[in-house]
Design an enzyme around this catalytic site. Sequence first.
Site, PDB file in Angstrom:
ATOM      1  N   ASP A  21       0.948  -1.286  -0.038  1.00  0.00           N
ATOM      2  CA  ASP A  21      -0.014   0.129  -0.157  1.00  0.00           C
ATOM      3  C   ASP A  21       0.979   1.406  -0.165  1.00  0.00           C
ATOM      4  O   ASP A  21       1.837   1.151   0.639  1.00  0.00           O
ATOM      5  CB  ASP A  21      -1.035   0.062   1.222  1.00  0.00           C
ATOM      6  N   ASN A  69     -11.085  -2.314  -5.428  1.00  0.00           N
ATOM      7  CA  ASN A  69     -10.135  -1.747  -6.316  1.00  0.00           C
ATOM      8  C   ASN A  69     -10.671  -1.376  -7.655  1.00  0.00           C
ATOM      9  O   ASN A  69     -10.507  -0.642  -8.509  1.00  0.00           O
ATOM     10  CB  ASN A  69      -8.851  -2.147  -6.581  1.00  0.00           C
TER      11      ASN A  69
HETATM   12  C1  IPE Z   1      -5.629  -2.710  -0.143  1.00  0.00           C
HETATM   13  O1  IPE Z   1      -5.270  -1.471  -0.350  1.00  0.00           O
HETATM   14  C2  IPE Z   1      -5.571  -3.487  -1.356  1.00  0.00           C
HETATM   15  C3  IPE Z   1      -4.270  -3.723  -2.116  1.00  0.00           C
HETATM   16  C4  IPE Z   1      -2.905  -3.380  -1.591  1.00  0.00           C
HETATM   17  C5  IPE Z   1      -4.157  -4.331  -3.529  1.00  0.00           C
HETATM   18  P1  IPE Z   1      -6.089  -0.375  -0.576  1.00  0.00           P
HETATM   19  O2  IPE Z   1      -5.584   0.954  -0.634  1.00  0.00           O
HETATM   20  O3  IPE Z   1      -7.195  -0.669  -1.615  1.00  0.00           O
HETATM   21  O4  IPE Z   1      -6.985  -0.663   0.828  1.00  0.00           O
HETATM   22  P2  IPE Z   1      -8.098   0.637   1.554  1.00  0.00           P
HETATM   23  O5  IPE Z   1      -9.334   0.949   0.435  1.00  0.00           O
HETATM   24  O6  IPE Z   1      -6.975   1.790   2.030  1.00  0.00           O
HETATM   25  O7  IPE Z   1      -8.444  -0.139   2.644  1.00  0.00           O
HETATM   26  C1  IPE Z   2      -1.495   0.205  -3.256  1.00  0.00           C
HETATM   27  O1  IPE Z   2      -1.352   1.631  -3.363  1.00  0.00           O
HETATM   28  C2  IPE Z   2      -1.792  -0.259  -4.565  1.00  0.00           C
HETATM   29  C3  IPE Z   2      -3.120  -0.783  -4.947  1.00  0.00           C
HETATM   30  C4  IPE Z   2      -4.240  -0.848  -4.105  1.00  0.00           C
HETATM   31  C5  IPE Z   2      -3.467  -1.552  -6.273  1.00  0.00           C
HETATM   32  P1  IPE Z   2      -2.421   2.708  -3.404  1.00  0.00           P
HETATM   33  O2  IPE Z   2      -2.974   2.798  -5.045  1.00  0.00           O
HETATM   34  O3  IPE Z   2      -3.518   2.522  -2.508  1.00  0.00           O
HETATM   35  O4  IPE Z   2      -2.065   3.935  -2.832  1.00  0.00           O
HETATM   36  P2  IPE Z   2      -2.478   4.751  -1.751  1.00  0.00           P
HETATM   37  O5  IPE Z   2      -2.966   3.977  -0.364  1.00  0.00           O
HETATM   38  O6  IPE Z   2      -3.638   5.644  -2.370  1.00  0.00           O
HETATM   39  O7  IPE Z   2      -1.219   5.964  -1.201  1.00  0.00           O
HETATM   40 MG    MG Z   3      -3.849   2.235  -0.327  1.00  0.00          MG
END
Ligand code: IPE
Ligand code: IPE
Ligand code: MG
Length: 246
Positions: A21, A69
């Site tokens: 993340d 996602n």
């Molecule tokens: C969780 O991260 C999913 C992945 C890392 C693929 P998100 O960024 O989507 O999670 P939330 O929405 O902050 O809980």
């Molecule tokens: C994790 O990084 C990757 C996926 C969930 C696909 P994020 O895209 O959630 O990055 P933040 O949480 O917005 O910084």
């Molecule tokens: Mg995230």
Amino acid sequence: MDTTFTPNAENLPRHIAIIMDGNGRWAKQRGMLRAFGHESGVKSVRETVEACAKLNIGYLTLYAFSTENWNRPRLEVDALMSILMNSLKKELPTMQKNNIRLNTIGNADMLPDRPKKQLYDVIEQTKTNTGMVLTLALSYGSREELTAAVKEICELIKTGQLDTADINENLIGSHLYTRNMPDADLVIRTSGEQRISNFLLWQAAYAELYFTNVLWPDFREKDLHEALISYQKRERRFGKTSEQLK
Ligand code: IPE
Ligand code: IPE
Ligand code: MG
């Protein structure tokens, strides 16, 4: 390798799962588009995979895309799918070199055709490798996984192939995407968020949780080692008392 942070070769987790993340925030800090953060995260994936293979970790599971996602802006979803496709192609030699077998969990039917084909191609090409099992959680959600398992089990009962009395934890586990994998021992989440976000709810029942503020594109071998050292300092009691474990 940074020897000040070298984990003990014994007592390593058999199954490490990572919620990767913070890509979006990493990009934003640099005034860049979110997709740039996702692209930059590929290097962290490569380093982590190689570091785990080097330590002889049996199973590494990476949460790459959740069922939720899909609700992100179309442009970002498209970027993630194309990054997935290109990296699968590009990382195949690294997987072969490290004897890694690729696997996936999640609803792969949801993936667009081209990345799906690329994914199955690499799974096929690495299927006889005998080293670490690298699992990409793609279009993965624990609730969806458990819902599908309940449906399958009900269907077996309805058609007389199973009795309600035969339902036990092993049977439920055998209807999950992770049926051929051990439970997660260590779940790492980067970026400072401290939540599970629908990842391995069943399989992480007794996992040790490790949270770090490092954003995923900055995650390196030394960060993995820090997580492992933290894991090794813990006592996993599985409900027992400390004295019982001695
Ligand atoms: C969780 O991260 C999913 C992945 C890392 C693929 P998100 O960024 O989507 O999670 P939330 O929405 O902050 O809980
Ligand atoms: C994790 O990084 C990757 C996926 C969930 C696909 P994020 O895209 O959630 O990055 P933040 O949480 O917005 O910084
Ligand atoms: Mg995230």
